[in-house]
Design an enzyme around this catalytic site. Structure first.
Site, short mmCIF file in Angstrom:
data_model
loop_
_atom_site.label_atom_id
_atom_site.label_comp_id
_atom_site.label_asym_id
_atom_site.label_seq_id
_atom_site.Cartn_x
_atom_site.Cartn_y
_atom_site.Cartn_z
N LYS A 52 6.40 21.34 2.91
CA LYS A 52 6.73 22.86 2.90
C LYS A 52 7.46 23.39 1.89
O LYS A 52 7.58 24.31 1.58
CB LYS A 52 7.44 23.02 4.53
CG LYS A 52 6.69 22.46 5.37
CD LYS A 52 7.07 22.91 6.84
CE LYS A 52 6.16 22.92 7.87
NZ LYS A 52 6.51 23.39 9.38
N LYS A 76 -4.86 19.29 7.58
CA LYS A 76 -4.46 19.48 8.97
C LYS A 76 -4.78 20.89 9.24
O LYS A 76 -4.29 21.70 8.71
CB LYS A 76 -2.99 19.02 9.01
CG LYS A 76 -2.30 18.97 10.38
CD LYS A 76 -0.92 18.84 10.38
CE LYS A 76 -0.33 20.14 10.27
NZ LYS A 76 1.52 20.07 11.00
N LYS A 110 -0.75 26.30 11.15
CA LYS A 110 -0.61 27.90 11.13
C LYS A 110 -0.10 28.21 9.81
O LYS A 110 -0.14 29.48 9.53
CB LYS A 110 0.40 28.56 12.07
CG LYS A 110 1.53 27.58 12.17
CD LYS A 110 2.69 28.62 13.08
CE LYS A 110 3.96 28.07 12.80
NZ LYS A 110 4.21 26.83 12.81
#
Ligand code: AQP
Length: 330
Positions: free
Chosen positions: A112, A195, A198
């Site tokens: 991230k 994966k 969102k």
């Protein structure tokens, strides 16, 4: 009864099929055998910037979705993380037991944080897994239903519990991850090697979107150049992902689906799976709207859940504070 804890972030207008099949479905099942604590993790949500009004709205939308999926507030404590301050309090204690290098090895943070430049990556995002450990340990949870992507965080949680127990005396229960076998990782429909997430919303089926849109996304899912409908996640990631989703939503074995679609084209499989999804989400969405129509009732349910959660969390925190040598407050 053994205890179960899990949480989900209120960071989107809708949960997606990966959240549901990887974790939430299991939440519903486990509340029958376990004393369940399920929370909407708003403290985790603010590790990236949130608009305040949106966050408040999405917190209710998340709770409404959990109720519509079958979380029973008379059985399980359904609550909002920030309503139970002991999560953040225990998190601080655990942060002081976590090595900087140890936290730096968390792959989700690495993934991230590399998507944004360093000044936009908060320290909260870095310490996120430690807060997650506190969420779990503060309830002395025995089991934690999550998707495969959370395995490493669960390992950290167990390590921190063991470390605390070794240093200060047996205090925390060691939690076991409950990762479903078949649906541990649902893949993106446009990139079936990634994966469903969102954060990268290319091929994500959202439970609250227009069902026609979901069916269309499934019809345009990336597959391969062969014609055979066969479960083979290595060679046929796209088709295998569709079979897993189909099987999970209908309760039919993948082998049975392979037999039914033998000799038929990908178009048939996609069209039928689209219909299965529409049938699943249509009544679900009606129920969510029903809960959202009465926000006062929804808030009452969450208030009751927080009260139940707090009584357990406060007891753990008291014993933690005592063991580490804090002076009791009079
Ligand atoms: N694709 C997935 N397959 C299986 N399980 C999944 N989960 C998430 N994606 C998949 C599981 O859903 C639960 C809730 O996770 P969360 O609160 O971390 O949700 P999220 O992070 O908002 O969902 P995303 O889409 O995964 O967001 P990003 O990409 O931002 O992290 C967890 O149990 C998780 O394992």
């Amino acid at each position: 009864r053994p205890r179960v804890l899990s949480g989900i972030q209120p960071t989107a207008d809708s949960f997606h099929l990966g959240n549901y099949l990887g974790a939430l479905r299991e939440w519903v099942t486990l509340q029958r055998e376990f004393d369940a604590f399920y929370c909407v993790v708003d403290l985790h949500a603010i590790t990236v910037a949130q608009d305040p009004a949106e966050l408040r709205r999405r917190t209710r939308v998340s709770a409404a979705q959990l109720l519509a999926l079958g979380i029973d507030p008379d059985r399980s404590a359904l609550f909002v993380q920030s309503h139970v301050p002991e999560h953040a309090q225990l998190s601080w204690v655990l942060e002081c037991l976590t090595g900087f290098g140890e936290a730096g090895r968390m792959t989700q943070f690495k993934d991230k944080s590399t998507r944004q430049d360093a000044d936009h990556v908060s320290v909260g995002l870095f310490t996120y897994p430690i807060l997650q450990a506190a969420d779990i340990l503060v309830y002395q949870a025995n089991a934690v239903p999550v998707g495969e992507d959370q395995r490493q965080h669960l390992e950290l949680t167990r390590n921190l519990a063991q470390r605390f127990n070794a240093r200060f005396g047996s205090t925390f229960t060691l939690p076991e991850p409950k990762i479903p076998q078949e649906t541990a990782k649902i893949f993106d429909l446009q990139d079936p090697t990634a994966k469903m997430s969102k954060s990268v919303p290319a091929g994500v089926v959202e439970l609250m979107e227009d069902p026609k849109r979901s069916a269309k996304k499934i019809r345009s899912a990336v597959t391969d150049n062969e014609r055979e409908i066969r479960y083979d996640p290595e060679a046929k990631a796209g088709v295998s992902n569709l079979l897993v989703i189909y099987s999970a939503l209908t309760g039919r074995a993948v082998s049975e689906l392979e037999a039914e679609y033998a000799g038929r084209g990908y178009g048939d499989l996609k069209k039928d799976l689209g219909e299965v999804v529409v049938e699943f989400v249509t009544p679900f969405q009606d129920q969510v709207r029903g809960y959202l129509d009465d926000p006062a009732e929804l808030d009452k349910i969450l208030g009751k859940g927080a009260e139940k959660a707090r009584s357990v969390a406060a007891e753990t925190l008291r014993s933690v504070y005592d063991r580490i040598g804090f002076l009791p407050s009079m």
